[in-house]
Design a protein around this motif. Structure first.
Motif, PDB file in Angstrom:
ATOM      1  N   GLU A   1     -30.157 -29.573 -16.172  1.00 52.80           N
ATOM      2  CA  GLU A   1     -29.965 -30.670 -15.001  1.00 52.80           C
ATOM      3  C   GLU A   1     -31.036 -31.864 -15.107  1.00 52.80           C
ATOM      4  N   LEU A   2     -32.438 -31.084 -15.063  1.00 56.02           N
ATOM      5  CA  LEU A   2     -33.607 -31.718 -15.101  1.00 56.02           C
ATOM      6  C   LEU A   2     -33.628 -32.705 -16.189  1.00 56.02           C
ATOM      7  N   CYS A   3     -33.388 -32.154 -17.434  1.00 49.93           N
ATOM      8  CA  CYS A   3     -33.478 -32.710 -18.690  1.00 49.93           C
ATOM      9  C   CYS A   3     -32.245 -34.026 -18.680  1.00 49.93           C
ATOM     10  N   LYS A   4     -31.160 -33.854 -18.179  1.00 47.37           N
ATOM     11  CA  LYS A   4     -30.123 -35.013 -18.026  1.00 47.37           C
ATOM     12  C   LYS A   4     -30.926 -35.958 -17.139  1.00 47.37           C
ATOM     13  N   SER A   5     -31.386 -35.519 -16.111  1.00 41.99           N
ATOM     14  CA  SER A   5     -31.701 -36.641 -14.914  1.00 41.99           C
ATOM     15  C   SER A   5     -32.917 -37.456 -15.624  1.00 41.99           C
TER      16      SER A   5
END
Length: 166
Positions: A133-137
């Motif tokens: 989720e961090l990478c997607k954000s």
């Protein structure tokens, strides 16, 4: 908290954190604890010395190393428009405080100065939802799934491959 590029003087803390990382999150690292613990301090000093195409950022709480992320640029002339994020880790007691995001944002800031660097790749073990989720954000996009990428004690783990255009 402060974030900076690690150097040879950080080798002891880096080695300790890397061993903790491999022990704590074995599916997030290709190396094993047994492989890593035999490295000498001199080998670790050599491995984390910043180079033109590779460096490790460290996040510090005071003087204590609490997080790390490594960048490595491809050196082949046909591939050097690409780089890779490797071995990202934050100590368990320091998670959920924005440290991983801060390290990646600092990495992205530094990479803007890298002439000709166009793409940044990374892989995330598929059950590591928080990092995914961090990478997607941060606008990394998944482009592939490597099934059974890692095998530990007879169990397989998939890797999700992601890219960000810089």
């Amino acid at each position: 908290m402060s974030i900076r590029i690690l150097g040879y003087k950080d080798a002891t803390q880096y080695k300790d954190l890397r061993l903790q990382a491999i022990n704590d999150s074995p599916t997030s690292f290709c190396s094993s604890y047994e492989q890593e613990e035999i490295y000498t301090l001199q080998e670790t000093e050599h491995n984390i010395r910043p180079q033109t195409d590779q460096f490790t950022l460290g996040a510090f709480d005071g003087k204590q190393l609490i997080g790390m992320v490594t960048f490595k640029r491809e050196t082949n002339a046909k591939l050097n428009h690409k780089g890779r994020v490797m071995e990202m880790y934050v100590s368990p007691d320091m998670r959920n405080k924005g440290i991983g995001r801060a390290m990646l944002e600092e990495l992205l800031r530094l990479l803007k100065e890298s002439e000709g660097l166009e793409q940044l790749y990374l892989s995330v073990e598929s059950t590591n939802i928080q990092v995914l989720e961090l990478c997607k954000s941060l606008e990394f996009n998944q482009y592939a799934t490597e099934k059974r990428a890692i095998k530990i004690d007879g169990n397989y783990y998939d890797e999700l491959w992601m890219v960000k255009n810089l």
